[in-house]
Structure formats: structure tokens, C-alpha cells
Design a protein around this motif. Sequence first.
Motif, PDB file in Angstrom:
ATOM      1  N   GLY A  79       0.794  -1.208   0.084  1.00 15.91           N
ATOM      2  CA  GLY A  79       0.017   0.161  -0.002  1.00 15.91           C
ATOM      3  C   GLY A  79       0.911   1.319  -0.007  1.00 15.91           C
ATOM      4  N   LYS A  80       1.980   1.312  -0.314  1.00 16.36           N
ATOM      5  CA  LYS A  80       3.039   2.400  -0.312  1.00 16.36           C
ATOM      6  C   LYS A  80       2.936   3.085  -1.600  1.00 16.36           C
ATOM      7  CE  LYS A  80       6.314   0.365   2.920  1.00 16.36           C
ATOM      8  NZ  LYS A  80       7.463  -0.252   3.181  1.00 16.36           N
ATOM      9  N   ILE A  81       3.304   4.468  -1.679  1.00 17.39           N
ATOM     10  CA  ILE A  81       3.342   5.209  -2.850  1.00 17.39           C
ATOM     11  C   ILE A  81       4.921   5.151  -3.743  1.00 17.39           C
ATOM     12  CG2 ILE A  81       3.229   7.390  -3.817  1.00 17.39           C
ATOM     13  CD1 ILE A  81       1.273   7.939  -1.183  1.00 17.39           C
ATOM     14  N   VAL A  82       4.719   4.831  -4.792  1.00  9.45           N
ATOM     15  CA  VAL A  82       5.811   4.475  -5.835  1.00  9.45           C
ATOM     16  C   VAL A  82       6.487   5.810  -6.014  1.00  9.45           C
ATOM     17  CG1 VAL A  82       6.417   3.896  -8.006  1.00  9.45           C
ATOM     18  CG2 VAL A  82       4.704   2.371  -6.935  1.00  9.45           C
ATOM     19  N   PRO A 109      -2.133  13.459  -7.648  1.00 12.26           N
ATOM     20  CA  PRO A 109      -1.044  13.262  -6.843  1.00 12.26           C
ATOM     21  C   PRO A 109      -1.687  12.441  -5.332  1.00 12.26           C
ATOM     22  CG  PRO A 109      -1.487  15.457  -6.722  1.00 12.26           C
ATOM     23  CD  PRO A 109      -2.483  14.875  -7.842  1.00 12.26           C
ATOM     24  N   ARG A 110      -0.665  11.487  -5.061  1.00 11.73           N
ATOM     25  CA  ARG A 110      -1.040  10.814  -3.767  1.00 11.73           C
ATOM     26  C   ARG A 110      -0.298  11.211  -2.424  1.00 11.73           C
ATOM     27  NH1 ARG A 110      -4.186   6.703  -5.824  1.00 11.73           N
ATOM     28  NH2 ARG A 110      -4.168   4.689  -4.345  1.00 11.73           N
ATOM     29  N   ASN A 111       0.526  11.910  -2.622  1.00 12.32           N
ATOM     30  CA  ASN A 111       1.567  12.756  -1.598  1.00 12.32           C
ATOM     31  C   ASN A 111       2.088  14.010  -2.177  1.00 12.32           C
ATOM     32  OD1 ASN A 111       3.672  11.896  -3.150  1.00 12.32           O
ATOM     33  ND2 ASN A 111       4.192  10.402  -1.806  1.00 12.32           N
ATOM     34  N   GLU A 112       2.725  14.669  -1.179  1.00 15.84           N
ATOM     35  CA  GLU A 112       2.931  16.134  -1.486  1.00 15.84           C
ATOM     36  C   GLU A 112       4.537  15.744  -2.494  1.00 15.84           C
ATOM     37  OE1 GLU A 112       1.881  18.649  -0.742  1.00 15.84           O
ATOM     38  OE2 GLU A 112       3.338  19.911  -1.201  1.00 15.84           O
ATOM     39  N   GLU A 113       4.994  14.665  -2.626  1.00 20.75           N
ATOM     40  CA  GLU A 113       6.365  14.344  -3.411  1.00 20.75           C
ATOM     41  C   GLU A 113       5.545  14.423  -4.737  1.00 20.75           C
ATOM     42  OE1 GLU A 113       7.902  10.598  -3.694  1.00 20.75           O
ATOM     43  OE2 GLU A 113       9.669  11.591  -4.813  1.00 20.75           O
ATOM     44  N   ASN A 114       4.549  13.798  -5.052  1.00 20.06           N
ATOM     45  CA  ASN A 114       3.882  13.239  -6.276  1.00 20.06           C
ATOM     46  C   ASN A 114       3.332  14.851  -6.705  1.00 20.06           C
ATOM     47  OD1 ASN A 114       1.678  10.455  -6.171  1.00 20.06           O
ATOM     48  ND2 ASN A 114       3.866  10.607  -6.324  1.00 20.06           N
ATOM     49  N   ARG A 115       2.728  15.561  -6.044  1.00 18.22           N
ATOM     50  CA  ARG A 115       2.172  16.816  -6.514  1.00 18.22           C
ATOM     51  C   ARG A 115       3.107  17.939  -6.802  1.00 18.22           C
ATOM     52  NH1 ARG A 115       1.991  21.475  -5.234  1.00 18.22           N
ATOM     53  NH2 ARG A 115       3.146  21.519  -3.362  1.00 18.22           N
ATOM     54  N   ALA A 116       4.406  17.957  -6.039  1.00 22.49           N
ATOM     55  CA  ALA A 116       5.395  19.053  -6.116  1.00 22.49           C
ATOM     56  C   ALA A 116       6.175  18.568  -7.544  1.00 22.49           C
ATOM     57  CB  ALA A 116       6.266  19.133  -5.252  1.00 22.49           C
ATOM     58  N   GLU A 156      -5.524  -6.714   5.171  1.00 25.44           N
ATOM     59  CA  GLU A 156      -4.322  -6.180   5.722  1.00 25.44           C
ATOM     60  C   GLU A 156      -3.555  -5.053   4.873  1.00 25.44           C
ATOM     61  OE1 GLU A 156       0.233  -7.984   6.514  1.00 25.44           O
ATOM     62  OE2 GLU A 156      -1.460  -9.359   6.143  1.00 25.44           O
ATOM     63  N   THR A 157      -3.708  -5.197   3.617  1.00 20.94           N
ATOM     64  CA  THR A 157      -3.404  -4.161   2.606  1.00 20.94           C
ATOM     65  C   THR A 157      -3.948  -2.835   2.633  1.00 20.94           C
ATOM     66  OG1 THR A 157      -2.160  -5.697   1.333  1.00 20.94           O
ATOM     67  CG2 THR A 157      -2.223  -3.505   0.493  1.00 20.94           C
ATOM     68  N   ILE A 158      -5.428  -3.353   2.740  1.00 21.01           N
ATOM     69  CA  ILE A 158      -6.420  -2.144   2.807  1.00 21.01           C
ATOM     70  C   ILE A 158      -6.335  -1.378   3.966  1.00 21.01           C
ATOM     71  CG2 ILE A 158      -9.055  -1.592   3.215  1.00 21.01           C
ATOM     72  CD1 ILE A 158      -9.577  -4.196   1.427  1.00 21.01           C
ATOM     73  N   ARG A 159      -5.886  -1.702   5.083  1.00 15.56           N
ATOM     74  CA  ARG A 159      -5.936  -0.936   6.234  1.00 15.56           C
ATOM     75  C   ARG A 159      -4.722   0.045   6.134  1.00 15.56           C
ATOM     76  NH1 ARG A 159      -8.553  -4.838  10.360  1.00 15.56           N
ATOM     77  NH2 ARG A 159     -10.769  -4.233   9.653  1.00 15.56           N
ATOM     78  N   LYS A 160      -3.571  -0.734   5.345  1.00 19.33           N
ATOM     79  CA  LYS A 160      -2.307   0.118   5.068  1.00 19.33           C
ATOM     80  C   LYS A 160      -2.581   1.047   4.105  1.00 19.33           C
ATOM     81  CE  LYS A 160       0.903  -3.548   5.813  1.00 19.33           C
ATOM     82  NZ  LYS A 160       1.710  -4.641   5.606  1.00 19.33           N
ATOM     83  N   ARG A 161      -3.398   1.097   3.321  1.00 19.10           N
ATOM     84  CA  ARG A 161      -3.832   1.953   2.161  1.00 19.10           C
ATOM     85  C   ARG A 161      -4.686   3.074   2.783  1.00 19.10           C
ATOM     86  NH1 ARG A 161      -6.651  -1.743  -1.670  1.00 19.10           N
ATOM     87  NH2 ARG A 161      -7.104  -0.170  -3.263  1.00 19.10           N
ATOM     88  N   PHE A 162      -5.456   2.627   3.681  1.00 15.50           N
ATOM     89  CA  PHE A 162      -6.232   3.915   4.468  1.00 15.50           C
ATOM     90  C   PHE A 162      -5.364   4.679   5.409  1.00 15.50           C
ATOM     91  CE2 PHE A 162     -10.381   1.156   4.947  1.00 15.50           C
ATOM     92  CZ  PHE A 162     -10.591   1.269   3.684  1.00 15.50           C
ATOM     93  N   LYS A 163      -4.427   4.228   6.117  1.00 16.63           N
ATOM     94  CA  LYS A 163      -3.301   4.906   6.765  1.00 16.63           C
ATOM     95  C   LYS A 163      -2.569   5.847   5.668  1.00 16.63           C
ATOM     96  CE  LYS A 163      -0.075   4.061  10.505  1.00 16.63           C
ATOM     97  NZ  LYS A 163       1.129   4.470  10.301  1.00 16.63           N
ATOM     98  N   VAL A 164      -1.895   5.417   4.794  1.00 16.93           N
ATOM     99  CA  VAL A 164      -1.523   6.195   3.793  1.00 16.93           C
ATOM    100  C   VAL A 164      -2.239   7.446   3.290  1.00 16.93           C
ATOM    101  CG1 VAL A 164      -0.347   6.269   1.459  1.00 16.93           C
ATOM    102  CG2 VAL A 164       0.291   4.463   3.106  1.00 16.93           C
ATOM    103  N   PHE A 165      -3.625   7.123   2.871  1.00 19.51           N
ATOM    104  CA  PHE A 165      -4.580   7.847   2.501  1.00 19.51           C
ATOM    105  C   PHE A 165      -4.567   9.376   3.662  1.00 19.51           C
ATOM    106  CE2 PHE A 165      -8.871   9.801   2.375  1.00 19.51           C
ATOM    107  CZ  PHE A 165      -8.540  10.437   1.176  1.00 19.51           C
ATOM    108  N   LEU A 166      -4.860   9.074   4.853  1.00 24.67           N
ATOM    109  CA  LEU A 166      -4.819   9.755   5.726  1.00 24.67           C
ATOM    110  C   LEU A 166      -3.776  10.513   5.959  1.00 24.67           C
ATOM    111  CD1 LEU A 166      -7.072   7.994   8.634  1.00 24.67           C
ATOM    112  CD2 LEU A 166      -7.816   9.559   6.978  1.00 24.67           C
ATOM    113  N   GLU A 167      -2.699   9.874   5.961  1.00 19.43           N
ATOM    114  CA  GLU A 167      -1.132  10.476   6.321  1.00 19.43           C
ATOM    115  C   GLU A 167      -0.576  11.212   5.298  1.00 19.43           C
ATOM    116  OE1 GLU A 167       1.125   7.627   8.025  1.00 19.43           O
ATOM    117  OE2 GLU A 167       0.059   7.636  10.005  1.00 19.43           O
TER     118      GLU A 167
END
Length: 210
Positions: A79-82, A109-116, A156-167
Motif C-alpha cells: 500500500g506504499k506510494i511508488v 497526486p497521492r502525496n506531497e512529493e507526487n504533487r510537487a 491487511e493491505t486495505i488498512r495500510k492503504r487507509f493509513k497512507v491516504f490519511l497521512e
Amino acid sequence: MGTAVESANKLQEVNGSVAVKNPTVVFVLGGPGSGKGTQCANIVEHFGYTHLSAGDLLRAEIKSGSENGTMIQNMIKEGKIVPSEVTIKLLQRAMQENGNDKFLIDGFPRNEENRAAFEEVTKIEPAFVLFFDCSEEEMERRLLSRNQGREDDNIETIRKRFKVFLESSLPVIEHYTARGKVRKIDAGKSVEEVFESVKAVFTPKEEKAD
Ligand SMILES: Nc1ncnc2c1ncn2[C@@H]1O[C@H](COP(=O)(O)OP(=O)(O)OP(=O)(O)O)[C@@H](O)[C@H]1O
Ligand SMILES: Nc1ccn([C@@H]2O[C@H](COP(=O)(O)O)[C@@H](O)[C@H]2O)c(=O)n1
Ligand SMILES: [Mg+2]
């Protein structure tokens, strides 16, 4: 419809292929299972956009046997961001290969790094950001009954994906909210009801008045 000269001016050559200059880009964001792909299919049908799902492009890259395949597969399973450079190259290539001038970019974009990084590399600012807002309970229900054979649709992965989404992903939505670019949709309703709200966002103001 523009003139032939206007059309020619909209084209530019990038890495040997002809791409549309300054395309209209709408980022489609929301938690895992919020219905991004489902609604993008409706938008394509009604409003003529091309749908590019970052997740689909990454999954296709794994299947193609690319040198990044194993790394991408491991990241998706966790569930991590590439890393942005990988995903942005895939998005740029897909945009260049397509003659359209308006794109729905789903799951990016999925995170600040993606966006910038996207902004820096492409110089493209989204026209707006469509944000599908849905409860975790509903998203979990949908993902566990999706049945598309996705390796990350397990609890298991769904919970990790939710955490990544929130954070990591919500801060991106906050970034665009502060700039007045977010169109928030209540995505907890039926597919048809959600699309009614989506249509209102894509329908030009003058048509709404009729
Ligand atoms: N409004 C809805 N009500 C009920 N089920 C829905 C709704 N929208 C989508 N679904 C179903 O939920 C599942 C997830 O939808 P979809 O694949 O569109 O989500 P997504 O946001 O693209 O997810 P992901 O981020 O994991 O790619 C699918 O099985 C889809 O048919
Ligand atoms: N910008 C992105 C988008 C996706 N990923 C990875 O793919 C997984 C699945 O994405 P979906 O949008 O299809 O749900 C996601 O969990 C990430 O592992 C990414 O790294 N970067
Ligand atoms: Mg999807």
C-alpha cells in the motif's frame, strides 16, 4: 472548434511524439474504494475526457515486465506510494500517446512529493480537483467485494492503504482546498446519485441556467 492554425499551435513535440500543449487536467482523488474509477468511466462517456488511472498504469508496468516491475509490485502489496519519477513518466507517456486535450488523472497526486514533482516536471496546474469523500466502513465494504483479483484488496493491505491516504493523500487535498480548487462529492451514496453530483461539477454554468 478552433481554426487549423489554432489547432496546430496547441501541439508540441515531446520526446519525439506530438502532444497537446497545456491540456486540461482534473485530478480525481479520494480514499481507496471511494469510487474514483467507477465515476471516471461515467465522466469519459458524458464529457469526453480521457481517463488515466495512476494505479492502472503502474499495474500495466508490472505486467509489461519492466525493470521497475518488482519494485512497483512490492510497493502496491504494501500500500506504499511508488517514487514520483516512475509514476510521472508513465502519466506523461500516456498523455503524449493520446491526442485528447483533457484528462482525468485518477489516484494522483497521492502525496506531497507526487504533487510537487508533477508541477515541476510538467508545469501543469489542475483545472480543479474532484474529491470523493466516503467513510472507511463503506470503502472497506466496497473493496472487499470488488472481486477484480487485485493483490491489494485484502484486509491487511486495505488498512495500510487507509493509513497512507490519511497521512499522505489528505494533505494534498488540503493543499488544493486552500487554493479553492477542490470540488468535494459525497461518495457514500449510490453510483447514480454520486454521478448526479459529479455532473453538476462538469456542466458549464450557462448550461445549468437553461
Ligand atoms: N457509489 C457506489 N456504491 C456502491 N458501490 C460502488 C460505488 N462506487 C463504486 N462502487 C464499487 O466499489 C468498488 C470500488 O470502486 P472503484 O474501483 O471505482 O474505486 P476506486 O476509488 O477507483 O478504488 P481504488 O482506489 O482502490 O482504485 C467497485 O467494485 C465498484 O463497483
Ligand atoms: N500515484 C500513485 C497511485 C497509485 N500508487 C500505487 O498503486 C496502488 C493502487 O492504486 P489505486 O489508485 O489503483 O488504488 C496504491 O495503493 C499505490 O501502491 C502509487 O504508488 N502512486
Ligand atoms: Mg481505482
